[in-house]
Scaffold this active site. Structure first.
Site, PDB file in Angstrom:
ATOM      1  N   PRO A  86       0.827  -1.226   0.000  1.00 21.19           N
ATOM      2  CA  PRO A  86       0.000   0.000   0.000  1.00 21.19           C
ATOM      3  C   PRO A  86       0.856   1.268   0.000  1.00 21.19           C
ATOM      4  CG  PRO A  86      -0.690  -1.528   1.720  1.00 21.19           C
ATOM      5  CD  PRO A  86       0.615  -2.026   1.196  1.00 21.19           C
ATOM      6  N   GLU A 113       2.148  -7.313   8.779  1.00 19.50           N
ATOM      7  CA  GLU A 113       2.126  -5.835   8.726  1.00 19.50           C
ATOM      8  C   GLU A 113       3.002  -5.310   7.604  1.00 19.50           C
ATOM      9  OE1 GLU A 113      -0.602  -6.232  11.021  1.00 19.50           O
ATOM     10  OE2 GLU A 113      -0.057  -4.163  10.503  1.00 19.50           O
ATOM     11  N   ARG A 151      -1.475  -7.813 -20.663  1.00 18.82           N
ATOM     12  CA  ARG A 151      -2.190  -7.344 -21.860  1.00 18.82           C
ATOM     13  C   ARG A 151      -1.286  -6.522 -22.773  1.00 18.82           C
ATOM     14  NH1 ARG A 151      -5.964  -4.410 -21.919  1.00 18.82           N
ATOM     15  NH2 ARG A 151      -7.721  -5.512 -22.849  1.00 18.82           N
ATOM     16  N   ASP A 166      -8.070   0.901 -25.285  1.00 19.39           N
ATOM     17  CA  ASP A 166      -8.517   0.634 -23.915  1.00 19.39           C
ATOM     18  C   ASP A 166      -8.792   1.910 -23.133  1.00 19.39           C
ATOM     19  OD1 ASP A 166      -6.780  -2.269 -22.606  1.00 19.39           O
ATOM     20  OD2 ASP A 166      -8.851  -1.911 -23.224  1.00 19.39           O
TER      21      ASP A 166
END
Ligand code: 4FV
Length: 232
Positions: A86, A113, A151, A166
Site C-alpha cells: 500500500p 504488517e 495485456r 482501452d
C-alpha cells in the site's frame, strides 16, 4: 517475459493464470510464471519467517533474511524487483506498459504488517500499490499486476488495437459499448453507431468517453493538455 512470484501462499495463485487469455498467453510462450515460497528460505527448521516489530505495535513483520534469500535465489542481471504494498506508487496503465518491456520481473508479495525495511532498501527496485486499501496479503495484488501488465505483452491480446483503444490509453475512460439487439427492452442503440460514418462514430465515442470521465473521474482530465470539459 519471465515472472517470478515470491509469496507465503503459492496455492493462492491456482486458477487466475490457468484460464482465458492468461492461460493462452502462457501456453503460447509469451510469458512464463514461476512461484517461490518464501518459507523455503526460513531462518530455522520450524519455518519461522516473521517476528514481532521492534518498537512494539500490533501484528508481525516479515524477517529480512528469508525475503532476501528468496529474492537472490531468482534474481539475475536485468531482473526488475517489485514489492507490492500500500506504500507503493499507484499501478496505472502506463506503468503496466512500462513493466511489460522487462525480460524478468520478480514480484514480492507482502504479508503480516509488512516486510523489514532493510531488505526493501537492499533488494527492491520499486514499490507498487494496486489501490488505497489494505489486503490480507499481497498475492491478490500480484495477480492484478500480472493480469493488467500481460495485456501489453505482444501476442497476449488477440486484437492489438483492443489494448490501444482501452480505457486510460488516452488517459480517459473507454467509450460506452453496444451490441445486438438494436432494441433491448425498449432501449435503442445510439443512431450514430448504426450510421456507418466512422468519423462521426469516433467523434461521438470520444465525446461520450470524456463526458463520463469528467463526471466520474475529473482528476483524470486535469492531466490533459487541453481545457477541462465543462458539463452543462
Ligand atoms: C497491497 C495493496 C496490500 C498490506 C498488508 C499485504 C497488504 C499485507 N499490496 N497494493 N493495496 N498489501 O494491501 O499492493 O502485508
Amino acid at each position: 517475459m519471465e515472472i517470478d512470484i515470491l509469496s507465503l501462499f503459492p496455492d493462492y495463485f491456482r486458477g487466475p493464470f490457468d484460464v482465458s487469455m492468461l492461460k493462452r498467453g502462457r501456453d503460447m510462450g509469451h510469458f512464463d510464471i514461476r512461484h517461490t515460497n518464501i518459507r523455503d528460505f526460513a531462518e530455522n527448521k520450524n519455518g519461522r519467517v516473521d517476528d514481532r516489530p521492534f518498537g512494539g505495535g500490533p501484528g508481525m513483520v516479515l524477517c529480512p533474511g528469508p525475503v532476501a534469500r528468496a529474492i537472490r535465489s531468482v534474481k539475475k542481471p536485468g531482473s526488475r524487483v517489485i514489492y507490492l504494498s500500500p506504500q507503493g506508487s499507484l499501478l496505472t496503465a502506463a506503468k503496466c506498459g512500462e513493466l511489460a518491456k522487462y525480460e524478468h520481473l520478480i514480484l514480492l508479495c507482502g504479508h503480516y504488517e509488512g516486510v523489514d525495511e532493510r531488505v526493501l532498501q537492499k533488494e527492491i527496485d520499486e514499490e507498487i500499490s494496486i489501490g488505497d486499501y489494505v489486503l490480507t496479503n499481497g498475492c491478490a495484488a500480484a495477480i492484478v499486476l500480472v493480469d493488467a501488465m500481460a495485456r501489453f505483452i505482444p501476442g497476449v491480446i488477440g486484437h492489438p488495437d483492443a489494448v490501444q483503444e482501452d480505457s486510460f490509453q488516452e488517459g480517459i475512460f473507454d467509450s460506452p459499448h453496444y451490441t445486438r439487439p438494436e432494441n433491448f427492452e425498449g432501449m435503442e442503440v445510439p443512431p450514430v453507431l448504426l450510421g456507418g460514418n466512422h468519423a462521426e462514430i469516433r467523434k461521438w465515442r470520444k465525446a461520450e468517453a470524456r463526458k463520463k470521465t469528467a463526471r466520474v473521474r475529473p482528476d483524470l482530465l486535469l492531466g490533459e493538455h487541453c481545457e477541462p470539459l465543462t458539463i452543462h
